[in-house]
Design a protein around this motif. Structure first.
Motif, short mmCIF file in Angstrom:
data_model
loop_
_atom_site.label_atom_id
_atom_site.label_comp_id
_atom_site.label_asym_id
_atom_site.label_seq_id
_atom_site.Cartn_x
_atom_site.Cartn_y
_atom_site.Cartn_z
N GLU B 329 0.82 -1.21 0.00
CA GLU B 329 0.00 0.00 0.00
C GLU B 329 0.86 1.27 0.00
O GLU B 329 0.56 2.23 -0.70
CB GLU B 329 -0.92 0.02 1.21
CG GLU B 329 -2.05 -1.00 1.17
CD GLU B 329 -1.66 -2.32 1.79
OE1 GLU B 329 -0.46 -2.51 2.12
OE2 GLU B 329 -2.53 -3.19 1.95
N GLY B 330 1.93 1.24 0.82
CA GLY B 330 2.79 2.40 0.90
C GLY B 330 3.69 2.47 -0.32
O GLY B 330 4.15 1.45 -0.83
N VAL B 331 3.92 3.68 -0.81
CA VAL B 331 4.71 3.85 -2.01
C VAL B 331 6.20 3.85 -1.68
O VAL B 331 7.03 3.44 -2.47
CB VAL B 331 4.32 5.18 -2.71
CG1 VAL B 331 5.17 5.43 -3.94
CG2 VAL B 331 2.84 5.17 -3.07
N TRP B 332 6.55 4.28 -0.47
CA TRP B 332 7.95 4.56 -0.14
C TRP B 332 8.53 3.59 0.90
O TRP B 332 9.64 3.78 1.37
CB TRP B 332 8.09 5.98 0.38
CG TRP B 332 7.59 6.99 -0.59
CD1 TRP B 332 6.37 7.56 -0.59
CD2 TRP B 332 8.29 7.52 -1.71
NE1 TRP B 332 6.25 8.43 -1.66
CE2 TRP B 332 7.42 8.43 -2.36
CE3 TRP B 332 9.57 7.32 -2.25
CZ2 TRP B 332 7.79 9.13 -3.50
CZ3 TRP B 332 9.93 8.04 -3.38
CH2 TRP B 332 9.04 8.92 -3.99
N GLY B 333 7.77 2.58 1.30
CA GLY B 333 8.25 1.68 2.35
C GLY B 333 9.45 0.85 1.93
O GLY B 333 9.61 0.51 0.76
N MET B 334 10.31 0.54 2.91
CA MET B 334 11.51 -0.25 2.65
C MET B 334 11.16 -1.69 2.30
O MET B 334 10.12 -2.19 2.69
CB MET B 334 12.35 -0.31 3.92
CG MET B 334 13.35 0.78 4.04
SD MET B 334 14.27 0.51 5.56
CE MET B 334 13.38 1.53 6.67
N SER B 335 12.08 -2.34 1.63
CA SER B 335 11.88 -3.76 1.32
C SER B 335 12.01 -4.58 2.61
O SER B 335 12.66 -4.15 3.56
CB SER B 335 12.92 -4.23 0.31
OG SER B 335 14.20 -4.20 0.92
N LYS B 336 11.39 -5.74 2.61
CA LYS B 336 11.43 -6.62 3.79
C LYS B 336 12.88 -6.96 4.17
O LYS B 336 13.22 -7.02 5.34
CB LYS B 336 10.69 -7.94 3.48
CG LYS B 336 9.17 -7.79 3.43
CD LYS B 336 8.55 -8.37 4.69
CE LYS B 336 7.03 -8.28 4.73
NZ LYS B 336 6.41 -7.04 4.27
N GLU B 337 13.72 -7.18 3.14
CA GLU B 337 15.11 -7.58 3.40
C GLU B 337 15.84 -6.47 4.14
O GLU B 337 16.55 -6.69 5.10
CB GLU B 337 15.85 -7.88 2.08
CG GLU B 337 15.29 -9.05 1.27
CD GLU B 337 13.96 -8.73 0.60
OE1 GLU B 337 13.84 -7.61 0.04
OE2 GLU B 337 13.04 -9.57 0.66
N ASP B 482 15.50 6.53 6.00
CA ASP B 482 14.62 5.81 6.92
C ASP B 482 15.44 4.83 7.78
O ASP B 482 15.26 4.70 8.98
CB ASP B 482 13.54 5.06 6.13
CG ASP B 482 12.27 4.85 6.94
OD1 ASP B 482 12.33 5.04 8.17
OD2 ASP B 482 11.23 4.49 6.35
N ARG B 483 16.40 4.16 7.12
CA ARG B 483 17.24 3.20 7.83
C ARG B 483 18.05 3.92 8.93
O ARG B 483 18.14 3.46 10.06
CB ARG B 483 18.19 2.51 6.85
CG ARG B 483 18.86 1.26 7.39
CD ARG B 483 19.69 0.58 6.31
NE ARG B 483 20.80 1.44 5.91
CZ ARG B 483 21.99 1.42 6.52
NH1 ARG B 483 22.21 0.60 7.51
NH2 ARG B 483 22.96 2.22 6.12
N LYS B 484 18.58 5.09 8.57
CA LYS B 484 19.37 5.84 9.56
C LYS B 484 18.51 6.26 10.73
O LYS B 484 18.92 6.20 11.89
CB LYS B 484 20.00 7.07 8.89
CG LYS B 484 21.26 6.72 8.13
CD LYS B 484 22.03 7.97 7.73
CE LYS B 484 23.29 7.60 6.98
NZ LYS B 484 23.51 8.47 5.82
N LEU B 485 17.30 6.71 10.41
CA LEU B 485 16.39 7.16 11.49
C LEU B 485 16.11 6.02 12.46
O LEU B 485 16.10 6.21 13.67
CB LEU B 485 15.07 7.66 10.89
CG LEU B 485 15.08 9.06 10.27
CD1 LEU B 485 13.75 9.33 9.57
CD2 LEU B 485 15.36 10.12 11.32
N GLN B 486 15.89 4.81 11.93
CA GLN B 486 15.57 3.69 12.81
C GLN B 486 16.80 3.27 13.61
O GLN B 486 16.72 3.02 14.81
CB GLN B 486 15.02 2.50 12.01
CG GLN B 486 13.74 2.81 11.25
CD GLN B 486 12.67 3.48 12.10
OE1 GLN B 486 12.42 3.09 13.23
NE2 GLN B 486 12.08 4.54 11.58
N ASN B 487 17.94 3.19 12.95
CA ASN B 487 19.14 2.74 13.66
C ASN B 487 19.61 3.77 14.68
O ASN B 487 20.27 3.44 15.66
CB ASN B 487 20.26 2.44 12.67
CG ASN B 487 20.04 1.09 12.00
OD1 ASN B 487 19.27 0.28 12.51
ND2 ASN B 487 20.69 0.85 10.88
#
Lengths: 315, 530, 277
Positions: B329-337, B482-487
């Motif tokens: 549904e989301g256009v910008w979401g990260m891949s599961k991997e 996004d990855r940086k924000l989470q880490n």
């Protein structure tokens, strides 16, 4: 009697004045003011805008000034504005009065219709199995929280009929309209009926022990006539008092019942307005409730003075 | 990027008719909808909850809007409303709209391009008459100036290219207000150019709209009006829906157990489950020891069993993701991997927790020396429930949390004062676009950045992705941010919730949007088959 | 052992009430031992689980065992009931005796203050008080105890006035005892009986008030298992799909209040023969 009236009336005003002070101060102690609430739905707080709105609403004035403005306005018939809807407080409160009044009135009728006859029966048959059953019933009436009863009634309705009428704007069929008042009213009135029954019972017992009743019995009057004609009439005075008090104190029961049944009345509005820190609404609503209680007390006192010459006026 | 976008009205209507299953729409009828709470006001620009959008979006029109019958909001689904067409300048710094002629406000006055300027100047806080509150001022921070050329043309001049400006303007949060009314009027009895006129708003009771006969879209709306009944008790409202009192539930408010109940009791109902694009997240005050220690924050991120949250709160329906709503549904979401590589997102919870416990043990905490902390959250079930689970998970790593239930009235004020150590928060993204999500929630000094997270490096990356016109390149940049924000444990996202909307058998033409719960309530194409 | 049995025969309803109260207090004291599970631990697998052998009252939306929550909830109800009644009684008795005994302007001021506090329904006053103080257990206790004060002080004042007229107090005055000594030696002990009667009668209504406040979201906050709180929010939401969320906490409240009421009635009959029904 005239001097008593004046004195009694003065006390009434004094009480209302005291209430207004207490409620005003209490509301100012509430953590978080209206402006924080207004910002809540915006998900942020901007200090500059907040200060501007506080000024707009007159919240930057000193507390005595705010109090004076409220009382001054009230004396002139101006109740102020709802901070949330920006409508006049009267425009918010007025239309909700009949909704709650209808509910409270029906609840009271229900309570009297059930409480008084059962109380009389219980007294006349004192210590019989029926008396015990009725006493347990009335005690449980006083023990069941009315919001829980409301939830159970809702569940039962759905289980039996698959639906429960709820308040919407569209025009309703007359059965729905009646159910919409009756069901919540019975839920609120259940507790009051228990209270009225207990009081009727003890008042009846008190009267039945008195000499003139014994005399009537001794003179061979038909027992049922004695019970109903003489005893009940004399027992009614304290019962009427309690009914009067209950009428005002139904507000407590209405608060939860209007919430459970989603009834757009005054009591639910009070809870919502407390949550919203909508001071003008809360203040005026509390004053309205206090006014009702005080007036009913006043009327009951007058009735007492008029009906029972033994009561010393004054004290 | 130099192209005139101009979609003809005729094709839009054709597409809608096809979506409605080729039935011919009927004119008339009042739609009855359940409204979950009393909105703060009727002024969409001043509020930040869709409790305002749902009942009041029908009053207004935007310049452009996400096409109402397309479930996924994207750049490709933006269609004109009050703008007849739009064009970017060669340097991508000026966006010019030609406005629709002959449109009338609900009070009869003509709509002109100047109303557009008035609206966004007010949002940019430049006018004398101000909004009481202005939550989305930051959306338009790149706008340098707005100019009007005659009655039918308006240009947004930007500091730098920002293709996503169009996305922001297409949100339900960007209605056009008239110049000639004050902010106060818009809060209490709003005037718009939309398909429905405002009739009444009774606090905690109801909201009523009536058909606008002069609506600019010919033959619309189909409905004669909409009645929103405010019912705060979800159970009562659902009972009403099952009994046929409502044609529509409040959007995305139906949880899985209730959905099962509705399906069993009201077989004629149609229900759509979709993500709200509202994330449940953990907020940590980095100024408060020991949470100023990055290791403690890391340990907290590691102990969270996201799957347990999802299972308890939504019976497994909700999604696990980063800041941006996960796909499809989301256009910008990260891949599961990519997701699985981030701190605390790995599948082996036991290993994560062992690692977290080691961190905490090294810092001197243990079963006999628990770190005591208050977990602040709002006094609303959707906040409290995850907070209770969080406390349970923190216990695993020697943190003894006590729930500190904060009255709704003081929640944002408390956050603004930084008067908390650890908290649990919900963040809604109105537009599924990184510009909205990043700037609003993570840029230094944004008013809605409740944690005050400020990373200048990352802020540069925000600007870089914002100016990128190639969607594929932009996506890669967004994932990296996004990855940086989470880490960095900036505001660890626990889950993206998913709930359902149900419509009654008579209601036709409603499309549940799947990547924003703020944009789909124009309702000019809805009709009742009664 | 004959006496309790004898009493139970004379007051069968009171005996039932006493038994309920013993169970209630027992649950509150031994909750940690008796409760099969932790009242706070969540469990995804048990979300909205139906009642079964292991979880006889089922589980709530977060998979917490309802029986355990009800047992622990007895603590909160009892704490609120006892402490708010105690606070109300302490202030009420002090003010009531002082007002009845000192009389004069002091009495007048106290009388007016009680008028004021009694002009509002208990729940309305408690609602505003608890909003002003914020949601927490101690604040809820305070919010509920304050409306009690005028009620207690009024009864005690009337009782004090009646006692003053009695011969033994008058004779004590004649022997030159100071007023305070008379108050403590003679008035206070004779206040005990009416006090016990009011206190038991009020215990039930304080429990109900707490439940109502928590139901409205203004009383004891999550995650503490307050019975009223258990009935709000999620219980109301799931009352169709998981009626056990609604039924059991409500039963607990009703039973506890029923017990105190029956016990209170019997105590009144026993200690205050003038009001015997």
């Amino acid at each position: 009697m005239g001097a008593y009236l004046v004195r009694r009336f003065g006390l009434m005003l004094l009480t209302l004045f005291g209430i207004s002070l207490i409620i005003f101060v209490l509301l100012r102690l509430v953590p978080g003011n209206i402006v924080d609430i207004l910002f809540d739905s915006a998900g942020m707080v901007n200090p500059a805008d907040k200060a501007r709105i506080e000024q707009e609403l007159g919240l930057d004035r000193s507390l005595p000034m705010q109090y004076a403005a409220w009382i001054g306005g009230m004396v002139q018939g101006d109740l102020g504005f709802s901070y949330v809807s920006e409508k006049s407080a009267w425009a918010e409160i007025g239309p909700r009065i009949p909704v709650s009044a209808r509910l409270a009135g029906t609840a009271l009728l229900f309570a009297i219709a059930i409480g008084v006859p059962l109380g009389v029966i219980s007294a006349v048959r004192q210590n019989s199995a029926l008396d015990y059953a009725l006493r347990v019933m009335s005690l449980s009436g006083l023990s069941v929280p009315s919001f829980w009863l409301g939830l159970l009634v809702l569940m039962a309705f759905v289980a039996l009929f698959g639906a429960m009428p709820i308040y919407t704007q569209e025009s309703r069929t007359w059965t729905e309209a009646i159910l919409l008042v009756l069901v919540p009213a019975a839920t609120v009135g259940f507790r009051s009926s228990a209270l009225i029954m207990r009081l009727t019972r003890s008042a009846m017992l008190e009267v039945l022990r008195q000499d003139y009743i014994r005399t009537a019995h001794a003179k061979g009057a038909y027992p049922r006539a004695v019970n109903y004609r003489h005893a009940l009439r004399n027992a009614m005075l304290p019962v009427v008092t309690v009914i009067g008090m209950e009428a005002a104190f139904l507000a407590g029961g209405l608060i939860v019942t209007e919430t459970v049944f989603n009834i757009p009345g005054l009591a639910r509005f009070l809870v919502e307005s407390i949550r919203n820190r909508d001071y003008p609404i809360v203040q005026n609503l509390v004053m309205l409730i206090a006014f009702l209680v005080v007036t009913i007390n006043f009327v009951v006192d007058l009735m007492y003075a008029a009906l029972d010459p033994r009561i010393r006026v004054g004290g | 990027m130099k192209r005139w976008l101009s979609l003809s009205l005729a094709t839009a209507i054709l597409a809608t008719a096809a979506a409605a299953g080729a039935q011919t729409p009927k004119q008339g009828g009042i739609m009855r909808a359940w409204q979950r709470d009393s909105p703060g006001s009727a002024s969409i620009h001043e509020e930040a909850t869709y409790s305002t959008n749902f009942p009041f979006m029908g009053v207004f029109s935007n310049l452009v809007i996400y096409k109402q019958d397309v479930a996924q909001n994207s750049m490709d689904s933006i269609v004109p409303e009050l703008a007849a067409s739009w064009q970017w300048s060669a340097d991508n710094k000026d966006l010019t709209f030609k406005t629709r002629p002959g449109v009338k406000w609900h009070d009869g006055k003509p709509f002109t391009a100047n109303d557009v300027k008035c609206t966004f100047d007010k949002v940019r806080d430049l006018t004398q008459d101000k909004f009481r509150k202005n939550p989305r001022k930051a959306w338009f921070s790149t706008v340098r100036d707005i100019t009007v050329q005659g009655d039918n043309e308006v240009t947004f001049h930007l500091e730098r290219p920002q293709p996503a400006l169009l996305a922001l303007l297409a949100s339900g949060y960007a209605p056009i207000y008239p110049c000639h009314t004050s902010a106060q009027v818009q809060r209490t009895a709003p005037i718009g150019t939309g398909p429905f006129k405002f009739v009444s708003f009774k606090q905690n009771e109801s909201i009523t709209l009536a058909r606008n006969p002069d609506y600019w879209k010919p033959g619309r709306p189909y409905l004669d009006g909409i009645e929103y009944t405010i019912v705060t008790n979800r159970s009562t409202a659902v009972l009403g829906f099952i009994a046929g009192k409502f044609d529509m539930t409040f959007p995305l408010e139906i949880t899985p157990p209730i959905l099962r109940d509705i399906k069993a009791q009201a077989p004629g109902a149609q229900c759509f489950t979709a993500p709200l694009n509202v994330s449940t997240n953990l907020i940590v005050n980095r100024d408060k020891p020991p949470f100023d220690n990055a290791d403690v924050r890391r340990a907290m991120a590691l102990t969270m069993d996201r799957k347990a949250f999802v299972d308890i709160l939504s019976e497994g329906e909700a999604d696990i993701g980063g800041t941006m709503l996960p796909g499809p549904e989301g256009v910008w979401g990260m891949s599961k991997e990519m997701l699985a590589t981030m701190t605390g997102y790995g599948p082996d919870i036991a290993a994560n927790r062992a690692q977290a416990r080691k961190i905490m043990a090294d810092l001197g905490y243990g079963p006999n020396k628990m770190l005591k902390v208050k977990i602040s959250t709002r006094n609303i079930a959707t906040y409290r429930d995850p907070a209770v689970i969080l406390i349970d998970h923190l216990k695993e790593i020697f943190i003894e949390g006590e729930l500190d239930v904060v009255e709704t009235s003081v929640w944002f004020a408390k956050l603004a004062r930084k008067d908390y150590a650890v908290g649990l928060n919900l963040t809604g993204n109105a537009v599924d676009d990184p510009d909205q999500a990043f700037y609003e929630n993570y840029s230094c000094g944004s008013e809605r950045n409740v944690t005050g997270y400020c990373n200048k490096e990352l802020e540069k990356a925000f600007d870089a992705q914002s100016q990128e016109t190639d969607p594929a390149k932009r996506k890669a940049m967004v994932w990296e941010i996004d990855r940086k924000l989470q880490n960095d444990v900036a505001r660890p996202i626990i889950l993206h919730d998913r709930k359902a909307t149900c419509t009654g058998p008579a209601l036709k033409g409603y499309t549940q949007m799947v990547n924003s719960v703020y944009n789909g309530y124009r309702f000019d194409e809805l009709w009742l088959n009664r | 052992m004959a006496r309790p049995l004898d009493l139970a025969r004379r007051f069968p309803l009171g005996a039932v009430g006493a038994v309920i109260m013993v169970v209630f207090v027992g649950a509150a004291i031994c909750a940690d031992v008796v409760a099969p599970f932790s009242p706070l631990t969540t469990n995804p697998a048990l979300s909205l689980a139906r009642p079964d052998a292991l979880h006889p009252f089922g589980a709530d939306a977060m998979g917490r065992d309802i029986l355990s929550r009800i047992l622990h909830g007895a603590r909160i109800s009892l704490a609120v009931g006892i402490f708010s009644t105690m606070i109300g009684a302490l202030f009420g008795v002090t003010i009531g005796i002082a007002s009845g005994f000192i009389g004069g302007w002091f009495d007048l001021v106290v009388q007016r203050l009680t008028d004021i506090l009694q002009a509002l329904p208990v729940l309305v006053l408690a609602l505003v008080m608890s909003a002003a103080l914020g949601p927490s257990l101690p604040n809820t206790i305070i919010a509920i105890s304050i409306p009690l004060i005028p009620y207690v002080s009024r009864v005690i004042r009337a009782n004090t006035l009646a006692l003053r007229e009695l011969a033994f107090v008058e004779s004590a005055e004649a022997t030159g005892m100071t007023r305070w000594r008379i108050a403590i030696r003679h008035i206070l002990p004779n206040t005990l009986a009416p006090l016990i009667v009011i206190a038991t009668a009020q215990l039930g209504s304080t429990i109900l008030t707490e439940a109502s406040l928590s139901f409205l979201g203004l009383g004891v906050p999550e995650p503490y298992p307050s019975w009223g709180r258990m009935l709000s929010d999620s219980a109301a939401e799931y009352m169709r799909t998981a009626p056990w969320l609604v039924i059991f906490p409500g039963l607990a409240i009703s039973l506890a209040v029923f017990g105190t009421n029956m016990l209170g009635d019997a105590l009144r009959d026993l200690l205050d023969p003038r009001q015997r029904s």
